[in-house]
Write an enzyme that holds these catalytic residues in place. Structure first.
Site, PDB file in Angstrom:
ATOM      1  N   GLU A   1      -1.545  -9.175   3.687  1.00 32.82           N
ATOM      2  CA  GLU A   1      -1.406  -9.752   5.035  1.00 32.82           C
ATOM      3  C   GLU A   1      -2.738 -10.173   5.648  1.00 32.82           C
ATOM      4  O   GLU A   1      -2.799 -11.073   6.466  1.00 32.82           O
ATOM      5  CB  GLU A   1      -0.685  -8.776   5.975  1.00 32.82           C
TER       6      GLU A   1
ATOM      7  N   HIS B   1      -3.505  -5.117   0.625  1.00 30.85           N
ATOM      8  CA  HIS B   1      -2.862  -5.630   1.843  1.00 30.85           C
ATOM      9  C   HIS B   1      -2.957  -7.156   1.871  1.00 30.85           C
ATOM     10  O   HIS B   1      -3.924  -7.694   2.407  1.00 30.85           O
ATOM     11  CB  HIS B   1      -3.575  -5.079   3.077  1.00 30.85           C
TER      12      HIS B   1
ATOM     13  N   CYS C   1       0.838  -1.193   0.000  1.00 29.25           N
ATOM     14  CA  CYS C   1       0.000   0.000   0.000  1.00 29.25           C
ATOM     15  C   CYS C   1       0.879   1.251   0.000  1.00 29.25           C
ATOM     16  O   CYS C   1       1.441   1.597  -1.030  1.00 29.25           O
ATOM     17  CB  CYS C   1      -0.974  -0.054   1.176  1.00 29.25           C
TER      18      CYS C   1
HETATM   19  N1  GLN Z   1      -1.893   6.720   2.765  1.00 31.52           N
HETATM   20  C1  GLN Z   1      -1.971   5.953   1.569  1.00 31.52           C
HETATM   21  C2  GLN Z   1      -3.324   6.069   0.891  1.00 31.52           C
HETATM   22  O1  GLN Z   1      -4.282   6.477   1.492  1.00 31.52           O
HETATM   23  C3  GLN Z   1      -1.648   4.490   1.862  1.00 31.52           C
HETATM   24  C4  GLN Z   1      -2.664   3.812   2.726  1.00 31.52           C
HETATM   25  C5  GLN Z   1      -2.161   2.532   3.311  1.00 31.52           C
HETATM   26  O2  GLN Z   1      -0.972   2.241   3.279  1.00 31.52           O
HETATM   27  N2  GLN Z   1      -3.058   1.739   3.895  1.00 31.52           N
HETATM   28  O3  GLN Z   1      -3.451   5.746  -0.269  1.00 31.52           O
END
Ligand code: GLN
Length: 540
Positions: free
Chosen positions: A506, A504, A377
């Site tokens: 995970e 994600h 992310c």
């Molecule tokens: N802050 C970034 C976004 O909003 C990444 C978010 C995250 O890593 N969950 O896109």
């Protein structure tokens, strides 16, 4: 439906979540289908707005629910897929009651905690317990409910009252209460004290609930005499919780010996591991390790699959920055030393600009030195910023999240819904990623499937207008969403393992079934990725 309620006494943080999940595993091992509910007696309607510094990770479900990290434990232990409704908060309950009041559903009545809030809690529990969560049809046999907080807290009173009523309505054959408590050990002789537990049980009784089992946490195994004292307050056998639970719930035909061989084997394998692999975790929230709980679990699952113990090296991203060389030179040197001595680098998700420069340096170090890198992310967005700056020469390239005025916004605000409406701008939950080519590491790790469904939680995206430039310079976007506009997976073909994912992975990793991309990271870290990929079915 049969209910197992897990409450906690004396102090918080005793391990109610682990107790509830483990009991679920044991019941499942006896052949029962199990679902679970977590009750959080706070006013937030969900965990989405809570700081990982304070509260640990925000766990994301398939349906986009942002929930307490205990739901992650339930999904991993029980191998189920829960819904946002499986996490009940005071905020959700009050919101539903107030919405009804505004609609005029209680017209003429005074709306009160008892019976309106307590009825809403009971109805919620009963209806959610019936949702199938294990991929089979029809409701589970048992619903394990964990009540957050400590008995006696003002916040949990309406829940205790609702659960008391529920226990009465469903009847004693269908309700089993397990109270988790603390046995402090005092002095050099190590005297085990039962009084706090006695008080806590008395408090529960005064509220109309009687525990059928006690789960006691102590620094030492409980002495016979301690157990005897406790059993005067609670008539409970010492071990084999499943026997006591099945007796209480009147399960006549379940296995008397739970089948836990998979868990036992995994635990034994883990205990006998001698080699470890060093993983550099370069993040922002490294003070509280629960902030990245699912990432740690996913690393554990992947490492065990490679017969290794994970040795996670925490690096505060800001320590890697040039600024820290002046302000805290020792921490700066130590952070770089740790990074250089690690076999791979992981940059997990995050929000806000703290430590971003340090993460960029970590991504650059991994890219230039052929060190396996997994960016999740924010970690993917970081790798794009770094690539644009170092390879495309766009020195001020940035994410609009960190520099709204950047001349080269390589990562931009791209909500699925409205751009102007403040709420609900997060892209949340399960979304599909289509592989653009079978000829990439990610697709092979995902067993050459055409697509993969993973969970998301972000507002920003790689700028679709710059894909051409980035790809010409060597970065490859090998996974995209169904519109082709959102970049989901990037790779650097000239590198042993340089992977960034907007989702994600995970959250869907399981013991015994590690997430493909974590497995790839660990295999690459020990130099076995290529050999393993060539062994996969259809691998080339
Ligand atoms: N802050 C970034 C976004 O909003 C990444 C978010 C995250 O890593 N969950 O896109």
């Amino acid at each position: 439906m049969k209910y197992v309620l897990v409450t906690g006494g004396v102090v918080s943080g005793l391990g109610k979540g682990v107790t509830a999940s483990s009991i679920g595993v044991v019941l499942k091992g006896c052949g029962l289908r199990v679902t679970s509910i977590k009750i959080d007696p706070y006013l937030n309607t969900d965990a989405g707005t809570m700081s990982p510094f304070e509260h640990g990770e925000v766990f994301v479900l398939d349906d986009g629910g942002e929930v307490d990290l205990d739901l992650g434990n339930y999904e991993r232990f029980l191998d189920v897929t829960l819904t946002r409704e499986n996490n009940i908060t005071t905020g959700k309950i009050y919101q539903s009651v107030i919405d009804k009041e505004r609609r005029g559903d209680y017209l003429g009545k005074t709306v009160q905690v008892v019976p309106h809030i307590t009825d809403a809690i009971k109805n919620w529990i009963v209806s959610v317990s019936l949702i199938p969560v294990d991929g089979k049809d029809g409701p589970a046999d048992v619903c394990v409910i964990e009540l957050g907080g400590t008995v006696g807290d003002i916040e949990s009173m309406p829940f205790i009252e609702a659960l008391r009523q529920l226990s009465f309505t469903v009847g004693q054959d269908n309700f089993c209460l397990i109270h988790v408590s603390l046995i402090p050990v005092l002095g050099v002789v190590g005297e085990q004290k039962t009084k706090p537990t006695q008080h806590s049980v008395r408090e529960l009784r005064a509220l109309g609930l009687t525990p059928h089992l006690l789960a006691c946490r102590s620094a030492q195994p409980l002495l016979e005499n301690t157990k005897e004292k406790l059993s005067q307050f609670c008539h409970v056998p010492n071990q084999n919780a499943h026997v006591a639970i099945s007796k209480q719930l009147n399960f006549l035909s379940i296995a008397t010996h739970p089948d836990l061989h998979e868990w036992t084997e995994r635990a034994e394998t883990y205990d006998n591991l001698t080699n470890s692999v060093k993983i550099a975790m370069v993040g922002k929230y490294i003070g509280l390790q629960d902030s990245y709980l699912s990432v740690l679990k996913a690393l554990l699952h992947a490492c065990i699959a490679c017969s290794l113990k994970p040795s996670v090296e925490w690096i505060a991203a800001s320590d890697l920055e040039d600024e820290s060389a002046k302000l805290t030179p020792q921490a700066h040197a130590a952070a770089w030393e740790t990074l250089r001595s690690s076999a791979c680098v992981l940059v997990p998700g995050g929000f806000g600009d703290r430590g971003v420069q340090g993460m960029i340096l970590a991504a650059k170090y991994a890219r230039e030195n052929d060190v396996p890198y997994l960016g999740i992310c924010l970690g993917m967005q970081i790798s794009v910023i770094e690539f644009a700056r170092s390879v495309l020469g766009l020195e001020r390239a940035n994410s609009a999240e960190f520099d709204p005025d950047t001349p080269d916004p390589v990562v931009i605000f791209m909500p699925e819904g409205s751009r102007t409406h403040m709420g609900n701008t997060m892209r949340l939950g399960s979304r599909r990623t289509l592989f653009q080519t079978p000829d990439c590491i990610a697709s092979k790790l995902y067993q050459n499937s055409a697509y993969v469904d993973e969970r998301h939680r972000h507002r920003f995206e790689v700028n679709p207008d710059l894909i051409g430039k980035l790809e010409e310079a060597g970065l490859r976007f090998v996974g995209k969403d169904e519109t082709g506009k959102r970049m989901e997976i990037l790779e650097l073909p000239t590198h042993p393992y340089y992977v960034g994912v907007q989702f994600h992975p995970e959250f869907k990793s399981r013991p015994g079934r590690p997430s493909a991309l974590f497995l790839g990271l660990i295999l690459a870290a020990i130099g076995q990725l290529e050999a393993s990929l060539s062994k996969l079915p259809n691998g080339n």
